[in-house]
Design a protein around this motif. Structure first.
Motif, PDB file in Angstrom:
ATOM      1  N   MET A  18       0.966  -1.142   0.113  1.00 56.90           N
ATOM      2  CA  MET A  18      -0.051  -0.040  -0.010  1.00 56.90           C
ATOM      3  C   MET A  18       0.859   1.223  -0.181  1.00 56.90           C
ATOM      4  SD  MET A  18      -1.533  -0.045   3.808  1.00 56.90           S
ATOM      5  CE  MET A  18      -0.405   0.137   5.185  1.00 56.90           C
ATOM      6  N   TYR A  19       2.148   1.112   0.363  1.00 61.26           N
ATOM      7  CA  TYR A  19       3.073   2.212   0.262  1.00 61.26           C
ATOM      8  C   TYR A  19       3.714   2.534  -0.964  1.00 61.26           C
ATOM      9  CZ  TYR A  19       2.436   2.544   5.187  1.00 61.26           C
ATOM     10  OH  TYR A  19       1.889   2.592   6.643  1.00 61.26           O
ATOM     11  N   PHE A  26       7.276  10.042  -4.456  1.00 60.29           N
ATOM     12  CA  PHE A  26       8.324  10.620  -3.896  1.00 60.29           C
ATOM     13  C   PHE A  26       9.603  10.694  -4.798  1.00 60.29           C
ATOM     14  CE2 PHE A  26       6.779  10.301   0.644  1.00 60.29           C
ATOM     15  CZ  PHE A  26       6.519  11.610   0.684  1.00 60.29           C
ATOM     16  N   VAL A  27       9.810   9.295  -5.504  1.00 62.58           N
ATOM     17  CA  VAL A  27      10.746   9.222  -6.469  1.00 62.58           C
ATOM     18  C   VAL A  27      10.599  10.240  -7.916  1.00 62.58           C
ATOM     19  CG1 VAL A  27      11.671   7.462  -8.208  1.00 62.58           C
ATOM     20  CG2 VAL A  27      11.277   6.863  -5.578  1.00 62.58           C
ATOM     21  N   LEU A  28       9.258  10.269  -7.949  1.00 64.83           N
ATOM     22  CA  LEU A  28       9.092  11.055  -9.143  1.00 64.83           C
ATOM     23  C   LEU A  28       9.281  12.319  -9.143  1.00 64.83           C
ATOM     24  CD1 LEU A  28       7.472  11.093 -12.128  1.00 64.83           C
ATOM     25  CD2 LEU A  28       5.540  11.552 -11.032  1.00 64.83           C
ATOM     26  N   ALA A  29       8.836  12.849  -7.643  1.00 64.72           N
ATOM     27  CA  ALA A  29       9.130  14.263  -7.437  1.00 64.72           C
ATOM     28  C   ALA A  29      10.637  14.718  -7.393  1.00 64.72           C
ATOM     29  CB  ALA A  29       8.172  14.662  -5.926  1.00 64.72           C
TER      30      ALA A  29
END
Length: 135
Positions: A18-19, A26-29
């Motif tokens: 679910m995380y 976060f990785v994309l940002a």
């Protein structure tokens, strides 16, 4: 009679599936931020001239020295700005109380009265010391 087989007791591993969307976000940002910083100077225009390198002062020709205070900015500007930030941030703490005033009951009322009294004493102190006088 045969013994009843039970499942082996292994330590339970939390379900981390679910995380996964949150971690991907976060990785994309992070990737977007890093790529924007690294690719900006390479892709963007780089035609520097005197007007672009000069300080922008609301369309007014920049002067080498500030007009007010004989070359230095008066401290009153900075004190006023800091007091605004201080009291503005303190007043933001009133919004959660306004939203949950019914649920907090008498305890919340006492706490908010103490908070407002503390802010009021700080305001009176600054006023008395001349921090709000504009010369």
């Amino acid at each position: 009679m045969l013994p009843v087989l039970t499942q082996a007791t292994t330590p339970s591993v939390p379900n981390l599936d679910m995380y996964l969307p949150l971690v991907l976000l976060f990785v994309l940002a992070l990737a977007f931020a890093v790529l924007s910083v690294l690719l900006g100077p390479l892709v963007g225009p780089s035609r520097a001239n005197k007007a672009k390198l000069a300080a922008y002062e609301c369309g007014i020709e920049p002067s080498p020295q500030p007009v007010v205070g004989g070359g230095r900015m008066p401290v009153a500007y900075y004190i006023t700005a800091m007091l605004f930030i201080l009291f503005d941030i303190e007043m933001v703490f009133l919004y959660p109380f306004a939203v949950s005033a019914d649920a907090l009951g008498m305890f919340g009322l006492v706490e908010i009265v103490l908070f407002i009294a503390t802010v009021g004493f700080a305001y009176a102190y600054v006023w008395r010391r001349g921090g709000l006088d504009w010369n």
